[in-house]
Design a protein around this motif. Structure first.
Motif, PDB file in Angstrom:
ATOM      1  N   ALA A   7       0.834  -1.206   0.000  1.00 55.94           N
ATOM      2  CA  ALA A   7       0.000   0.000   0.000  1.00 55.94           C
ATOM      3  C   ALA A   7       0.865   1.251   0.000  1.00 55.94           C
ATOM      4  CB  ALA A   7      -0.944  -0.008   1.195  1.00 55.94           C
ATOM      5  N   GLU A   8       1.956   1.222   0.729  1.00 58.70           N
ATOM      6  CA  GLU A   8       2.860   2.380   0.750  1.00 58.70           C
ATOM      7  C   GLU A   8       3.473   2.632  -0.629  1.00 58.70           C
ATOM      8  OE1 GLU A   8       4.885   5.699   1.622  1.00 58.70           O
ATOM      9  OE2 GLU A   8       3.261   4.776   2.766  1.00 58.70           O
ATOM     10  N   LEU A   9       3.841   1.580  -1.324  1.00 57.48           N
ATOM     11  CA  LEU A   9       4.341   1.733  -2.692  1.00 57.48           C
ATOM     12  C   LEU A   9       3.281   2.373  -3.588  1.00 57.48           C
ATOM     13  CD1 LEU A   9       6.267  -1.591  -3.389  1.00 57.48           C
ATOM     14  CD2 LEU A   9       7.200   0.723  -3.501  1.00 57.48           C
ATOM     15  N   LEU A  10       2.067   1.873  -3.488  1.00 59.14           N
ATOM     16  CA  LEU A  10       0.981   2.449  -4.282  1.00 59.14           C
ATOM     17  C   LEU A  10       0.750   3.909  -3.904  1.00 59.14           C
ATOM     18  CD1 LEU A  10      -0.411  -0.848  -4.356  1.00 59.14           C
ATOM     19  CD2 LEU A  10      -1.552   0.618  -5.980  1.00 59.14           C
ATOM     20  N   ASN A  11       0.808   4.229  -2.627  1.00 57.50           N
ATOM     21  CA  ASN A  11       0.635   5.616  -2.194  1.00 57.50           C
ATOM     22  C   ASN A  11       1.716   6.521  -2.785  1.00 57.50           C
ATOM     23  OD1 ASN A  11      -1.662   5.084  -0.699  1.00 57.50           O
ATOM     24  ND2 ASN A  11      -0.529   4.761   1.200  1.00 57.50           N
ATOM     25  N   GLN A  12       2.933   6.027  -2.844  1.00 57.44           N
ATOM     26  CA  GLN A  12       4.024   6.814  -3.419  1.00 57.44           C
ATOM     27  C   GLN A  12       3.811   7.044  -4.914  1.00 57.44           C
ATOM     28  OE1 GLN A  12       7.987   5.456  -2.381  1.00 57.44           O
ATOM     29  NE2 GLN A  12       7.253   4.781  -0.386  1.00 57.44           N
ATOM     30  N   VAL A  13       3.341   6.020  -5.608  1.00 61.65           N
ATOM     31  CA  VAL A  13       3.070   6.161  -7.041  1.00 61.65           C
ATOM     32  C   VAL A  13       1.912   7.144  -7.256  1.00 61.65           C
ATOM     33  CG1 VAL A  13       2.287   4.953  -9.125  1.00 61.65           C
ATOM     34  CG2 VAL A  13       4.031   3.915  -7.656  1.00 61.65           C
ATOM     35  N   ILE A  14       0.865   7.020  -6.463  1.00 61.20           N
ATOM     36  CA  ILE A  14      -0.276   7.935  -6.566  1.00 61.20           C
ATOM     37  C   ILE A  14       0.174   9.366  -6.310  1.00 61.20           C
ATOM     38  CG2 ILE A  14      -2.455   8.603  -5.446  1.00 61.20           C
ATOM     39  CD1 ILE A  14      -2.911   5.498  -5.056  1.00 61.20           C
ATOM     40  N   ALA A  15       1.033   9.559  -5.325  1.00 69.96           N
ATOM     41  CA  ALA A  15       1.544  10.900  -5.025  1.00 69.96           C
ATOM     42  C   ALA A  15       2.375  11.451  -6.181  1.00 69.96           C
ATOM     43  CB  ALA A  15       2.376  10.874  -3.742  1.00 69.96           C
ATOM     44  N   ARG A  16       3.166  10.597  -6.800  1.00 73.22           N
ATOM     45  CA  ARG A  16       3.975  11.052  -7.945  1.00 73.22           C
ATOM     46  C   ARG A  16       3.076  11.443  -9.103  1.00 73.22           C
ATOM     47  NH1 ARG A  16       7.275  14.104 -10.142  1.00 73.22           N
ATOM     48  NH2 ARG A  16       8.435  13.277 -11.895  1.00 73.22           N
ATOM     49  N   TYR A  17       2.035  10.650  -9.349  1.00 79.62           N
ATOM     50  CA  TYR A  17       1.082  11.032 -10.390  1.00 79.62           C
ATOM     51  C   TYR A  17       0.429  12.371 -10.046  1.00 79.62           C
ATOM     52  CZ  TYR A  17       1.318   6.764 -13.181  1.00 79.62           C
ATOM     53  OH  TYR A  17       1.735   5.746 -13.997  1.00 79.62           O
ATOM     54  N   ARG A  69       7.133   0.659 -11.248  1.00 81.85           N
ATOM     55  CA  ARG A  69       6.476   1.878 -11.717  1.00 81.85           C
ATOM     56  C   ARG A  69       7.049   3.113 -11.023  1.00 81.85           C
ATOM     57  NH1 ARG A  69       2.399   2.667 -14.928  1.00 81.85           N
ATOM     58  NH2 ARG A  69       3.844   1.198 -15.842  1.00 81.85           N
ATOM     59  N   LEU A  70       7.270   3.023  -9.718  1.00 86.29           N
ATOM     60  CA  LEU A  70       7.830   4.149  -8.976  1.00 86.29           C
ATOM     61  C   LEU A  70       9.224   4.485  -9.492  1.00 86.29           C
ATOM     62  CD1 LEU A  70       7.433   6.203  -6.733  1.00 86.29           C
ATOM     63  CD2 LEU A  70       8.322   4.489  -5.126  1.00 86.29           C
ATOM     64  N   LYS A  71      10.016   3.468  -9.753  1.00 88.27           N
ATOM     65  CA  LYS A  71      11.353   3.702 -10.303  1.00 88.27           C
ATOM     66  C   LYS A  71      11.259   4.391 -11.660  1.00 88.27           C
ATOM     67  CE  LYS A  71      15.679   1.368 -11.508  1.00 88.27           C
ATOM     68  NZ  LYS A  71      16.079   2.496 -12.271  1.00 88.27           N
ATOM     69  N   GLU A  72      10.358   3.916 -12.512  1.00 95.60           N
ATOM     70  CA  GLU A  72      10.177   4.535 -13.829  1.00 95.60           C
ATOM     71  C   GLU A  72       9.754   5.997 -13.698  1.00 95.60           C
ATOM     72  OE1 GLU A  72       7.268   2.179 -15.817  1.00 95.60           O
ATOM     73  OE2 GLU A  72       8.636   0.504 -16.140  1.00 95.60           O
ATOM     74  N   LEU A  73       8.813   6.253 -12.802  1.00 92.89           N
ATOM     75  CA  LEU A  73       8.335   7.623 -12.624  1.00 92.89           C
ATOM     76  C   LEU A  73       9.449   8.539 -12.142  1.00 92.89           C
ATOM     77  CD1 LEU A  73       4.830   6.996 -11.055  1.00 92.89           C
ATOM     78  CD2 LEU A  73       5.304   8.097 -13.251  1.00 92.89           C
ATOM     79  N   LYS A  74      10.272   8.030 -11.257  1.00 92.98           N
ATOM     80  CA  LYS A  74      11.387   8.832 -10.752  1.00 92.98           C
ATOM     81  C   LYS A  74      12.456   9.017 -11.826  1.00 92.98           C
ATOM     82  CE  LYS A  74      10.914   7.814  -5.853  1.00 92.98           C
ATOM     83  NZ  LYS A  74      11.510   7.149  -4.696  1.00 92.98           N
ATOM     84  N   ASP A  75      12.728   7.967 -12.593  1.00 93.55           N
ATOM     85  CA  ASP A  75      13.775   8.015 -13.610  1.00 93.55           C
ATOM     86  C   ASP A  75      13.370   8.798 -14.852  1.00 93.55           C
ATOM     87  OD1 ASP A  75      15.314   6.444 -11.967  1.00 93.55           O
ATOM     88  OD2 ASP A  75      15.082   4.621 -13.153  1.00 93.55           O
ATOM     89  N   GLU A  76      12.146   8.583 -15.310  1.00 93.10           N
ATOM     90  CA  GLU A  76      11.726   9.130 -16.584  1.00 93.10           C
ATOM     91  C   GLU A  76      10.725  10.262 -16.465  1.00 93.10           C
ATOM     92  OE1 GLU A  76      10.288   5.981 -19.061  1.00 93.10           O
ATOM     93  OE2 GLU A  76      11.887   4.652 -18.435  1.00 93.10           O
ATOM     94  N   GLY A  77       9.895  10.232 -15.449  1.00 96.12           N
ATOM     95  CA  GLY A  77       8.866  11.242 -15.324  1.00 96.12           C
ATOM     96  C   GLY A  77       7.634  10.978 -16.164  1.00 96.12           C
ATOM     97  N   ARG A  78       7.742  10.091 -17.165  1.00 98.19           N
ATOM     98  CA  ARG A  78       6.597   9.752 -18.019  1.00 98.19           C
ATOM     99  C   ARG A  78       6.621   8.258 -18.290  1.00 98.19           C
ATOM    100  NH1 ARG A  78       5.230  14.065 -22.565  1.00 98.19           N
ATOM    101  NH2 ARG A  78       3.624  12.536 -22.821  1.00 98.19           N
ATOM    102  N   VAL A  79       5.520   7.616 -17.987  1.00 96.13           N
ATOM    103  CA  VAL A  79       5.398   6.185 -18.255  1.00 96.13           C
ATOM    104  C   VAL A  79       3.971   5.852 -18.647  1.00 96.13           C
ATOM    105  CG1 VAL A  79       7.251   5.483 -16.704  1.00 96.13           C
ATOM    106  CG2 VAL A  79       4.939   5.680 -15.834  1.00 96.13           C
ATOM    107  N   GLY A  80       3.787   4.667 -19.190  1.00 95.36           N
ATOM    108  CA  GLY A  80       2.453   4.219 -19.568  1.00 95.36           C
ATOM    109  C   GLY A  80       1.748   3.546 -18.410  1.00 95.36           C
ATOM    110  N   PRO A  81       0.577   3.016 -18.662  1.00 92.09           N
ATOM    111  CA  PRO A  81      -0.203   2.380 -17.601  1.00 92.09           C
ATOM    112  C   PRO A  81       0.481   1.131 -17.071  1.00 92.09           C
ATOM    113  CG  PRO A  81      -1.282   2.150 -19.730  1.00 92.09           C
ATOM    114  CD  PRO A  81      -0.078   3.007 -19.948  1.00 92.09           C
ATOM    115  N   PRO A  82       0.231   0.815 -15.810  1.00 91.40           N
ATOM    116  CA  PRO A  82       0.936  -0.290 -15.163  1.00 91.40           C
ATOM    117  C   PRO A  82       0.337  -1.661 -15.395  1.00 91.40           C
ATOM    118  CG  PRO A  82      -0.464   0.783 -13.576  1.00 91.40           C
ATOM    119  CD  PRO A  82      -0.600   1.544 -14.870  1.00 91.40           C
ATOM    120  N   ARG A  83      -0.257  -1.907 -16.509  1.00 88.18           N
ATOM    121  CA  ARG A  83      -0.901  -3.210 -16.720  1.00 88.18           C
ATOM    122  C   ARG A  83      -0.154  -4.022 -17.713  1.00 88.18           C
ATOM    123  NH1 ARG A  83      -4.648  -3.509 -12.809  1.00 88.18           N
ATOM    124  NH2 ARG A  83      -5.640  -1.561 -12.531  1.00 88.18           N
TER     125      ARG A  83
END
Length: 83
Positions: A7-17, A69-83
């Motif tokens: 849940a914490e990982l998801l919260n971090q991804v949601i916050a980055r979005y 996904r969190l790593k991608e968001l931090k590294d790239e700033g733009r990524v596609g959907p996580p499915r």
């Protein structure tokens, strides 16, 4: 990995979005990008809601998916959907 850690990982991804959405709204350069970010954030919220009912295997899948996904968001700033 347990539910709380996933849940914490998801919260971090949601916050980055949320940060990316805020930036996109402020700059207003690409309406399609804004819609994409909003959809991706909604998918994260839905996945987070599923954690309470998920078994250990599904929790591990979510954790791996969103750690990447969190790593991608931090590294790239733009990524596609996580499915």
């Amino acid at each position: 990995m347990d539910d709380a850690a996933a849940a914490e990982l998801l919260n971090q991804v949601i916050a980055r979005y949320a940060q990316l959405i805020h930036t996109e709204r402020r700059t207003g350069t690409d309406p399609r990008r804004l819609e994409e970010l909003l959809a991706q954030q909604r998918a994260c919220v839905q996945d987070r809601a599923q954690l309470t009912e998920a078994g250990a295997g599904e929790v591990a899948r979510f954790a791996a998916l969103y750690a990447a996904r969190l790593k991608e968001l931090k590294d790239e700033g733009r990524v596609g959907p996580p499915r």
